[in-house]
Design a protein around this motif. Structure first.
Motif, short mmCIF file in Angstrom:
data_model
loop_
_atom_site.label_atom_id
_atom_site.label_comp_id
_atom_site.label_asym_id
_atom_site.label_seq_id
_atom_site.Cartn_x
_atom_site.Cartn_y
_atom_site.Cartn_z
N ALA A 101 -1.08 3.26 0.17
CA ALA A 101 -2.23 2.47 0.61
C ALA A 101 -1.78 1.44 1.62
O ALA A 101 -0.82 0.71 1.39
N TRP A 102 -2.46 1.38 2.76
CA TRP A 102 -2.26 0.36 3.79
C TRP A 102 -0.80 0.22 4.23
O TRP A 102 -0.30 -0.89 4.40
N MET A 153 3.22 9.08 7.18
CA MET A 153 2.97 8.69 5.81
C MET A 153 3.44 9.81 4.89
O MET A 153 3.03 10.97 5.07
N PRO A 154 4.31 9.52 3.95
CA PRO A 154 4.77 10.57 3.03
C PRO A 154 3.64 11.05 2.13
O PRO A 154 2.67 10.34 1.89
N GLU A 155 3.80 12.26 1.62
CA GLU A 155 2.78 12.84 0.75
C GLU A 155 3.10 12.55 -0.72
O GLU A 155 4.25 12.28 -1.08
N LEU A 156 2.06 12.61 -1.56
CA LEU A 156 2.25 12.39 -2.99
C LEU A 156 3.29 13.35 -3.54
O LEU A 156 3.33 14.52 -3.17
N HIS A 157 4.14 12.84 -4.40
CA HIS A 157 5.20 13.58 -5.10
C HIS A 157 6.34 14.03 -4.18
O HIS A 157 7.22 14.75 -4.63
N ASP A 196 7.82 -0.15 2.22
CA ASP A 196 7.12 -0.07 3.50
C ASP A 196 7.43 1.29 4.13
O ASP A 196 8.58 1.75 4.08
N THR A 197 6.43 1.93 4.72
CA THR A 197 6.63 3.27 5.30
C THR A 197 7.74 3.27 6.35
O THR A 197 8.42 4.27 6.52
#
Length: 67
Positions: free
Chosen positions: A23-24, A1-5, A41-42
């Motif tokens: 989220a999800w 999951m990538p991180e914020l920013h 989508d991730t």
């Protein structure tokens, strides 16, 4: 999951964006120079390398050329 920013490349839309929310398994991205956010989508995301971070004007040209 990538991180914020974090700056990521969305292979489905062939766009580079900044992670604004997660989220999800869905990530909300914003163009680097501002603009309308989109959901990704991730599984379609990877960390953007410097070559994938063109200016917004060049991005538009490259997207058209890639079609």
């Amino acid at each position: 999951m990538p991180e914020l920013h974090e700056t990521v490349y969305d292979s489905k839309t062939k766009r580079v964006g900044e992670v604004m929310d997660t989220a999800w398994g869905i990530v909300q991205l914003r163009p680097l120079h501002g603009g309308q956010e989109w959901d990704a989508d991730t599984k379609d995301l990877s960390r953007a390398v410097s070559l994938e971070r063109p200016s917004s004007d060049l991005s538009a040209v490259l997207e058209e050329w890639d079609r």
